[in-house]
Write a protein that holds these residues in place. Structure first.
Motif, short mmCIF file in Angstrom:
data_model
loop_
_atom_site.label_atom_id
_atom_site.label_comp_id
_atom_site.label_asym_id
_atom_site.label_seq_id
_atom_site.Cartn_x
_atom_site.Cartn_y
_atom_site.Cartn_z
N ARG A 1 0.85 -1.18 0.00
CA ARG A 1 0.00 0.00 0.00
C ARG A 1 0.89 1.23 0.00
N ARG A 2 0.69 2.10 -0.96
CA ARG A 2 1.46 3.34 -1.06
C ARG A 2 0.49 4.50 -0.92
N TYR A 3 0.50 5.12 0.26
CA TYR A 3 -0.42 6.23 0.55
C TYR A 3 0.09 7.49 -0.13
N LEU A 4 -0.84 8.22 -0.73
CA LEU A 4 -0.49 9.37 -1.57
C LEU A 4 -0.80 10.68 -0.85
N PHE A 5 0.20 11.56 -0.83
CA PHE A 5 0.05 12.87 -0.21
C PHE A 5 0.44 13.90 -1.26
N PRO A 6 -0.51 14.77 -1.66
CA PRO A 6 -0.21 15.75 -2.71
C PRO A 6 0.95 16.66 -2.35
N VAL A 7 1.76 16.96 -3.34
CA VAL A 7 2.87 17.91 -3.19
C VAL A 7 2.33 19.28 -3.58
N PRO A 8 2.47 20.28 -2.71
CA PRO A 8 1.98 21.61 -3.06
C PRO A 8 2.65 22.13 -4.34
N ASP A 9 1.91 22.95 -5.08
CA ASP A 9 2.42 23.57 -6.29
C ASP A 9 3.65 24.39 -5.92
N PRO A 10 4.82 24.14 -6.54
CA PRO A 10 6.04 24.86 -6.16
C PRO A 10 5.96 26.37 -6.42
N ALA A 11 5.18 26.78 -7.38
CA ALA A 11 5.09 28.21 -7.70
C ALA A 11 4.18 28.95 -6.74
N THR A 12 3.06 28.31 -6.35
CA THR A 12 2.07 29.02 -5.53
C THR A 12 1.98 28.51 -4.09
N GLY A 13 2.47 27.30 -3.85
CA GLY A 13 2.36 26.71 -2.52
C GLY A 13 0.98 26.13 -2.25
N GLU A 14 0.09 26.20 -3.24
CA GLU A 14 -1.27 25.71 -3.06
C GLU A 14 -1.30 24.19 -3.08
#
Length: 118
Positions: free
Chosen positions: A44-57
């Motif tokens: 199981r590989r749990y996924l955590f979104p990486v914030p947009d590097p330009a906006t931090g969103e």
């Protein structure tokens, strides 16, 4: 070697922490019960979104876990499918999935891999 990948989304209203806890303490064991003797890897590989590097969103991920199951050969895969689709197993798996997943978004794939030498 045969590899399947499943993309799974947690049930609405469940936190990621609750999702991981339930998956690892309960659903994983159900999977192991029926895959044992057939699959050689259940990851199981749990996924955590990486914030947009330009906006931090940040954004809400479409899926929360990438599930990988590896089988040594076609016969092992077919035997595993028979085991998890047997009425008693299918009922147990389905009942727990209803507590854990957004079942309408579940996706499954067979994988063919290519690796680069780096």
């Amino acid at each position: 070697m045969i590899k399947t990948v499943n993309l799974l989304k947690r049930k609405r209203g469940m936190s990621m922490e609750e999702f991981i806890e339930h998956y690892e303490s309960t659903h994983r064991r159900i999977g192991e019960k029926y895959l044992k003797g057939h699959a050689c890897h259940y990851i199981r590989r749990y996924l955590f979104p990486v914030p947009d590097p330009a906006t931090g969103e940040s954004y809400e991920a479409e899926y929360d876990v990438l599930l990988e199951i590896w089988y040594p050969n076609e016969a092992a895969y077919q035997n595993a499918m028979a085991a998890i689709n047997a009425p008693e197993a299918a009922a147990e798996i389905s009942a727990d999935e209803a507590n854990l997943f957004d079942r309408s978004s579940m996706r499954s794939f067979h994988v063919r891999e290519f690796e680069s030498d780096m």
